[in-house]
Design a protein around this motif. Structure first.
Motif, short mmCIF file in Angstrom:
data_model
loop_
_atom_site.label_atom_id
_atom_site.label_comp_id
_atom_site.label_asym_id
_atom_site.label_seq_id
_atom_site.Cartn_x
_atom_site.Cartn_y
_atom_site.Cartn_z
N UNK B 14 0.79 -1.03 -0.04
CA UNK B 14 0.12 -0.11 -0.06
C UNK B 14 1.00 1.15 0.03
N UNK B 15 1.90 1.04 0.89
CA UNK B 15 2.85 2.30 0.86
C UNK B 15 3.65 2.83 -0.53
N UNK B 16 3.99 1.46 -1.15
CA UNK B 16 4.64 1.81 -2.42
C UNK B 16 3.60 2.42 -3.41
N UNK B 17 2.35 1.61 -3.44
CA UNK B 17 1.58 2.15 -4.25
C UNK B 17 1.07 3.51 -4.29
N UNK B 18 1.10 3.93 -2.99
CA UNK B 18 0.48 5.46 -2.74
C UNK B 18 1.65 6.26 -3.35
N UNK B 19 2.90 5.98 -3.17
CA UNK B 19 4.05 6.63 -3.77
C UNK B 19 3.92 6.77 -5.30
N UNK B 20 3.75 5.76 -5.84
CA UNK B 20 3.95 5.62 -7.36
C UNK B 20 2.47 5.46 -8.10
N UNK B 21 1.94 4.48 -7.92
CA UNK B 21 0.80 4.03 -8.78
C UNK B 21 -0.34 4.97 -8.57
N UNK B 22 -0.67 5.05 -7.17
CA UNK B 22 -1.82 6.02 -6.77
C UNK B 22 -1.46 7.04 -6.14
N UNK B 23 -0.48 7.95 -6.85
CA UNK B 23 -0.19 9.26 -6.27
C UNK B 23 -1.11 10.09 -5.95
N UNK B 24 -1.14 10.74 -4.74
CA UNK B 24 -2.14 11.65 -4.39
C UNK B 24 -2.32 12.77 -5.24
N UNK B 25 -1.46 13.44 -5.82
CA UNK B 25 -1.72 14.68 -6.71
C UNK B 25 -1.99 14.11 -8.35
N UNK B 26 -1.24 13.26 -8.56
CA UNK B 26 -1.11 12.76 -9.90
C UNK B 26 -2.27 11.98 -10.45
N UNK B 27 -2.71 11.07 -9.47
CA UNK B 27 -3.85 10.42 -9.99
C UNK B 27 -5.13 10.57 -9.37
N UNK B 28 -5.24 11.30 -7.91
CA UNK B 28 -6.36 11.62 -7.28
C UNK B 28 -6.44 13.01 -7.32
N UNK B 29 -5.63 13.80 -7.67
CA UNK B 29 -5.82 15.28 -7.80
C UNK B 29 -6.05 15.90 -6.34
N UNK B 30 -5.53 15.30 -5.33
CA UNK B 30 -5.59 15.75 -3.94
C UNK B 30 -4.45 16.79 -3.68
N UNK B 31 -4.62 17.72 -3.04
CA UNK B 31 -3.46 18.79 -2.66
C UNK B 31 -3.26 19.83 -3.91
N UNK B 32 -4.02 19.80 -4.89
CA UNK B 32 -3.68 20.33 -6.05
C UNK B 32 -3.22 21.89 -5.93
N UNK B 33 -4.20 22.87 -4.87
CA UNK B 33 -3.81 23.96 -4.81
C UNK B 33 -2.48 24.45 -4.20
N UNK B 34 -2.03 23.61 -3.24
CA UNK B 34 -0.70 24.10 -3.05
C UNK B 34 0.33 23.57 -3.90
N UNK B 35 -0.04 22.55 -4.55
CA UNK B 35 0.92 21.98 -5.65
C UNK B 35 1.22 22.70 -6.57
N UNK B 36 0.16 23.78 -7.25
CA UNK B 36 0.26 24.79 -7.95
C UNK B 36 0.69 26.06 -7.30
N UNK B 37 0.46 26.36 -6.24
CA UNK B 37 0.70 27.58 -5.74
C UNK B 37 2.28 27.66 -5.03
N UNK B 38 2.77 26.57 -4.69
CA UNK B 38 4.06 26.57 -3.85
C UNK B 38 5.02 25.77 -4.39
N UNK B 39 4.80 25.80 -5.98
CA UNK B 39 6.15 24.92 -6.36
C UNK B 39 6.99 25.56 -7.24
N UNK B 40 7.31 26.84 -7.02
CA UNK B 40 8.16 27.74 -7.70
C UNK B 40 9.63 27.62 -7.22
N UNK B 41 9.73 27.17 -6.09
CA UNK B 41 11.40 27.00 -5.61
C UNK B 41 11.32 25.47 -5.14
N UNK B 42 12.53 24.81 -5.43
CA UNK B 42 12.85 23.61 -4.64
C UNK B 42 12.79 23.88 -3.44
#
Lengths: 208, 201, 208
Positions: B14-42
């Protein structure tokens, strides 16, 4: 009276277009983008969201004079959550298939930044009825974009709209499977944001 | 004993699939707001990512306990939305206070991100998914941790890509959120490639 | 003024919470039976569909429920959760529930098996959340109809889901194009349930 009318017109236009929650503010797409691969799911989610936003803004505005400033965020969360739970219970009882399709996303409306955003930006400082209108039209502006996303995705990905086969797309069109997968949502939304922002800037240049 | 090892394997999967296959942002679209807003700098992306991993791991465990020991016996499971949000907000506040008192350095680096986390839907999302999928406590914590890591991986890579884009000429309407979403789409496409890894699990 | 008091925010929060909780609790009490009935009905429909018990398209939920009560016997202790389809004390079929992790979320359903304990009468799902248009096609009649009349293989995997280009035999059906992940997982879920069925019922019979 006329100033009153123009004020409400401004609220409506801002919600729908000028200050559209999605392509201007880029807020709260998380909870709905996930269900945009079917138009019907999106429509239900958007209806739930619009309803919750409007009613939450109304309630927050109604209580604004009595709510102590320090705890207002907590009170707002409570109000929003209550409405969301009601929607969730309603769907579970009267439309169980839809409730199963939407899964956790109905509950996630609570963390949708639009609702909290509208409560904070408008409802805490305005009377109930304008707040209701503001919430309603921000919700509708949001729904407009997401419905556009879902129509594009369902049409190109499955050749149907609302489950009905469309001419050409369901027969001759080679279905783009990528559209029903998550990346399709990102691409479609990005293109729609691009389109809307470009139209908006050209419009502004003309008027200015 | 086999039950426990089985549980651990499940947790790992479950842990591995949450990282890769079922990624929170990239496949469930969760946490998109900060993902777009706070991703200007590493650097900031990394700070926020760390905070998310930390909060997700603990709140998923706490919420699991609250759900199974308080809400289920009382038959009030529809209250989970409110309870989870309150627990998350309270936990974030608590962590902020502790960090501020004991580690000013960490507070400077991490503290500013903590308030942002309460409104991150990925946190609530994990707790809601854990209820729907009926995970056990160990699996839930592993899921929370994996989801956090996956989210961090996504936002840090996004920040890296966006930093490189600084010099590029992007059409006006596509600047900011537009191009970020397109990159996110390409990343999601790449992450779909992982879905074969855990075949049949 | 009461609002200047230190305890006012606490009292206020308390009152708001009590108010909304009361509404929510009464609403949930009101819908609880309905939610429970919906959940049961979804399962009952799946059992009847898996056993290919024909019901008119116009059948109401009550018709489904009554048919189920009339024809299906709840599992007994020696049956490992298998439901029995009886008519005039004659066994006509078995309904074997199955569940497992799909691509996105758990898939739950029922396999109908004829009295020879090898022929499949049909399958039906009552819970799944696969990608609409791709994995979710497993619930479509076209896909499910493939299973009718298939035999559980005695050697190797009880059933196989093969690529669309491959030839079919008595133990295999075609996968859904583009939904590789769901197909692989679904095959495993079905076979896990059928393996158990084989060891419990088929092999026992062979020895006798």
């Amino acid at each position: 009276m006329s100033s009153n009318k123009s004020a409400s017109k401004k609220i409506i236009l801002d919600g729908l277009w000028g200050n559209n929650p999605i392509f201007r503010q880029v807020l709260g797409i998380c909870s709905t983008l996930a269900v945009t691969n079917l138009v019907i799911n999106t429509a239900v989610m958007c209806a739930a969201l619009t309803l919750t936003t409007a009613l939450s803004c109304f309630t927050v505005s109604l209580l604004r004079a009595y709510t102590p400033r320090r705890i207002r965020m907590m009170v707002q969360t409570l109000i929003i959550a209550s409405y969301v739970i009601m929607v969730d219970l309603y769907l579970k009882a009267y439309w169980p298939e839809m409730s199963a399709n939407l899964g956790p996303y109905v509950g996630l409306i609570i963390t949708n930044c639009i609702i909290m955003g509208r409560c904070e930006a408008f409802a805490v400082a305005n009377p109930p009825v304008p707040s209701l209108v503001d919430g309603l039209f921000n919700g509708l502006g949001y729904s407009l974009i997401l419905l556009a996303v879902s129509i594009t995705r369902e049409l190109l990905g499955m050749g149907t709209i609302l489950g009905y086969p469309m001419p050409y797309f369901s027969t001759l069109w080679d279905k783009w499977i990528i559209m029903v997968m998550p990346p399709g949502a990102f691409f479609t939304l990005a293109l729609i944001i691009w389109l809307c922002r470009s139209i908006q800037t050209t419009g502004r240049e003309k008027t200015s | 004993m086999t039950g426990l090892t089985g549980e651990m394997t499940h947790a790992l999967v479950v842990c591995f699939s949450a990282i890769f296959t079922g990624n929170m942002v990239l496949s469930y679209f969760l946490g998109l707001c900060p993902f777009i807003g706070v991703s200007r700098e590493i650097k900031t992306a990394f700070g926020l990512g760390t905070a998310v991993v930390f909060v997700l791991t603990f709140t998923s465990g706490i919420n699991w306990a609250a759900y199974h020991y308080i809400l289920v016996p009382l038959e009030l499971d529809f209250f989970r939305f409110i309870l989870f949000i309150i627990i998350i907000a309270a936990f974030v506040q608590f962590v902020e206070m502790i960090i501020e008192r004991f580690s000013p350095l960490l507070y400077v680096n991490l503290g500013i991100f903590l308030p942002l986390i309460t409104v991150n839907c990925a946190i609530l999302g994990v707790s809601l998914f854990m209820v729907i999928r009926d995970y056990s406590l160990i699996v839930t914590v592993a899921y929370g941790f994996g989801s956090g890591l996956g989210w961090m991986l996504a936002i840090v890579s996004m920040a890296g890509i966006r930093q490189r884009l600084n010099e590029s000429r992007i059409p006006y309407g596509l600047q900011g959120p537009g191009i970020t979403l397109i990159i996110a789409g390409l990343m999601a496409l790449a992450f779909i490639g992982f879905s074969g890894v855990l075949q049949g699990r | 003024m009461i609002r200047q008091k230190k305890w006012y925010p606490i009292l206020y929060m308390f009152l708001v919470t009590v108010f909304f909780s009361t509404i929510l609790i009464s609403f949930s009490r009101y819908t609880r039976d309905l939610v429970e009935a919906n959940r049961k009905l979804a399962f009952e429909k799946a059992v009847l569909k898996a056993l290919s018990i024909p019901l008119p398209v116009t059948a109401s939920n009550m018709d489904w429920h009554n048919t189920y009560l009339e024809k299906i016997k709840e599992p007994q202790e020696d049956l490992q959760g298998v439901y029995i389809y009886k008519s005039d004390d004659m066994v006509i079929g078995y309904a074997l529930p199955f569940e497992g992790q799909g691509f996105w979320a758990p898939i739950r359903g029922v396999i109908g098996i004829a009295t020879d304990k090898r022929t499949i009468t049909g399958i039906a799902m009552y819970e799944q959340n696969e990608t609409p248009g791709l994995g979710a096609e497993i619930t479509k009649p076209e896909f499910r109809a493939q299973f009718e009349g298939k035999q559980i293989a005695l050697q190797g995997n009880p059933l196989e889901i093969k690529q669309v280009t491959e030839e079919l035999d008595q133990h295999s059906v075609h996968a859904i194009t583009g939904a590789t992940q769901t197909s692989i997982r679904f095959e495993k879920i079905l076979n896990d349930a059928l393996e158990k069925w084989k060891t419990e019922f088929l092999h026992g019979d062979n020895r006798q």
